[in-house]
Design an enzyme around this catalytic site. Structure first.
Site, mmCIF file in Angstrom:
data_model
loop_
_atom_site.group_PDB
_atom_site.id
_atom_site.type_symbol
_atom_site.label_atom_id
_atom_site.label_comp_id
_atom_site.label_asym_id
_atom_site.label_seq_id
_atom_site.Cartn_x
_atom_site.Cartn_y
_atom_site.Cartn_z
ATOM 1 N N ARG A 158 0.779 -1.191 0.010
ATOM 2 C CA ARG A 158 -0.033 -0.089 -0.084
ATOM 3 C C ARG A 158 0.929 1.106 -0.006
ATOM 4 O O ARG A 158 1.951 1.236 0.710
ATOM 5 C CB ARG A 158 -0.877 0.073 1.199
ATOM 6 C CG ARG A 158 -2.082 -0.886 1.107
ATOM 7 C CD ARG A 158 -3.184 -0.111 0.527
ATOM 8 N NE ARG A 158 -4.502 -1.057 0.007
ATOM 9 C CZ ARG A 158 -4.645 -1.589 -0.802
ATOM 10 N NH1 ARG A 158 -3.859 -1.862 -2.041
ATOM 11 N NH2 ARG A 158 -5.766 -2.414 -0.995
ATOM 12 N N HIS A 208 -0.267 0.872 -9.838
ATOM 13 C CA HIS A 208 -1.133 0.066 -8.847
ATOM 14 C C HIS A 208 -1.648 -1.002 -10.231
ATOM 15 O O HIS A 208 -3.105 -1.405 -9.992
ATOM 16 C CB HIS A 208 -2.071 0.991 -8.395
ATOM 17 C CG HIS A 208 -2.714 0.051 -7.083
ATOM 18 N ND1 HIS A 208 -2.893 0.787 -6.074
ATOM 19 C CD2 HIS A 208 -2.838 -1.264 -6.772
ATOM 20 C CE1 HIS A 208 -3.271 -0.267 -5.234
ATOM 21 N NE2 HIS A 208 -3.064 -1.389 -5.658
#
Lengths: 319, 319
Positions: B234, B282
């Site tokens: 993350r 991502h």
């Protein structure tokens, strides 16, 4: 106990690396590095062993009593072409180090193409944040031509990552866990292959084998709609003008090349500037000189204790 | 036989992909995609299941009888922060597809750094043919922070390629075949780690954990003399200004980032232009929507046949 035969070293490698690796490489045995100026006129008769890579033109006439010749590289095409090569056992360099390095390179190249590294690099240049539709490894079949020690190790590692893997060798060598094809099965093998990996020795049969005719027989059903060509075998097996044309007309989706018809790759080669082609300077599986000497020492030990030499070259097959 | 409960779908994903994946995903069960205009005022009371990613603010008040909530992604920090999230079992998305995709990305990044892809790209720009001294995978220790399903799969694949791999998790989870460290062992873990791979959930404990203070505790004994940082967990776990500074002052040799503090990565971020940093948007382990629905259907089937749900989130731990 008879004196151990010296071992001749004639390796056109980095001489600092050779010198460092020679320390303690052959305990109790004289080492004659013929590239050392002091050995220029050294009498080499009566010496049993030579480790060679691009040796001097007069080496074999000077060393007329060799019993075994060791190639300094995995490929032996250069060695087999040497004038005066004596008709004695010729041992190729097979080493875990060389194998694992080659597999690192092959897996890296397959992942670079699978994960669209170049397309992301182009987006990044423009600071574009966009996720691309992404196939998984299991949607890609990697076909490996040359299914010996190197090919099988790469195959196992690619399979662990999720790729489908099939193998091709002239003899159709059977390998547990993989579908394999032989000479007669080449078309069937190519028709299944999305990413073609070349790990072939250079022989009269493989010279120029990677050409447009072969590329057009590869699968176009893979996730990118066109196949990828990856070569870490020998440059002489590929026709670079046809690789360039095949990339440009879409016959190939991309390529990764570590070997070239002429090395260093000439400055004027269009390959340098093609962004669908990943290039490395014959660096996929650098021979680790220390590992080479460990291998040679082990084989000499086998030979002198009456055991058969391993990794012998079959001269009729050319590898 | 009672009617099967419908399943609510509220996924801010590509709606074409969602629609395609929903076909036959839940046989014999009604699917209510609340993003479909016809469902705007639909009564959602009495519905047992919802599959959510960035759901509408009123979803949980409209669907007051949920028995299980399924996260549309592997990370659940976004879901745990949702106002009105009911106190019912929350299931994370764990799927072979997601795991294998993540491992593809992690292995690719480790190989890019190991095999000096960037240094070769710089040489290529100048058409320089030069082989670089090349360490092997076995000379590098990869330390993985976050040693759950994703971390262990990547570890196994990296090990197959020859890397040394060690694992860290808060609890020091034991995993056969790997040395693992717990919270108290963090310093020892970092001191061994040449390539640090972050696969941590975002929790109060992990917020900003990847900062200069941590980078300076990594090994500098690896083959490149400075460590590499790779993050696909993350973005909130990393301090990007300190990554940039650490690359610039040599604290880090390089980095690979798939996640960022702010996504999309702002145009003005210096990371875009840093050639020692590989970036992806991502995209390391795109959730495959079809796989998500297969996972949800399987868990619903377990639930309805009285078996325990798998992959439950521990809310006190935050993941």
């Amino acid at each position: 106990m008879p004196t151990k035969s010296p071992v001749i070293i004639d390796l056109k490698f980095d001489q600092e690396q050779v010198a460092a690796a020679l320390k303690d490489a052959f305990p109790g045995r004289e080492v004659i590095n013929v590239l050392h100026p002091g050995n220029r006129n050294r009498d080499l008769s009566g010496v049993d062993y030579a480790v060679v890579w691009k040796p001097g033109a007069d080496l074999f006439s000077r060393a007329g009593d060799l019993k075994v010749v060791f190639s300094g590289g995995a490929g032996v095409d250069h060695v087999l072409a040497l004038p005066g090569l004596p008709d004695v056992p010729l041992v190729r360099f097979v080493d875990e180090t060389l194998t694992t390095r080659m597999s690192e390179w092959v897996v890296l190249q397959c992942l670079l193409h699978l994960r669209q590294h170049q397309a992301y690099a182009v987006q990044r240049e423009k600071r574009i944040w966009r996720e691309l539709a992404q196939p998984e490894a299991k949607e890609v079949t990697v076909g490996i031509m040359g299914f010996g020690v190197l090919g099988q190790d790469a195959a196992m590692k690619l399979k662990t990552l999720g790729f489908n893997v099939v193998g091709w060798s002239k003899s159709g060598r059977k390998v547990e866990g993989f579908e394999t094809y032989d000479e007669a099965g080449l078309d069937a093998f190519l028709a299944r292959t999305d990413f073609l990996v070349g790990l072939l020795p250079l022989t009269p049969d493989t010279k120029g084998i990677f050409n447009t005719g072969l590329f057009t027989r590869l699968s176009r059903k893979g996730p990118f709609g066109a196949p990828v060509f990856i070569n870490a075998g020998r440059g002489g097996s590929q026709v670079e003008a046809e690789i360039v044309a095949s990339i440009n007309d879409g016959t190939l989706h991309g390529a990764s090349l570590d070997v070239f018809e002429q090395e260093p790759l000439p400055l004027e080669s269009p390959l340098w500037a093609m962004d669908k082609v990943f290039l490395t300077p014959h660096a996929a599986a650098a021979s680790d000189v220390a590992a080479l000497f460990r291998h040679v020492a082990r084989q000499i030990e086998r030979h002198e204790s009456g055991k058969p030499l391993e990794h012998l070259v079959d001269r009729s097959a050319g590898y």
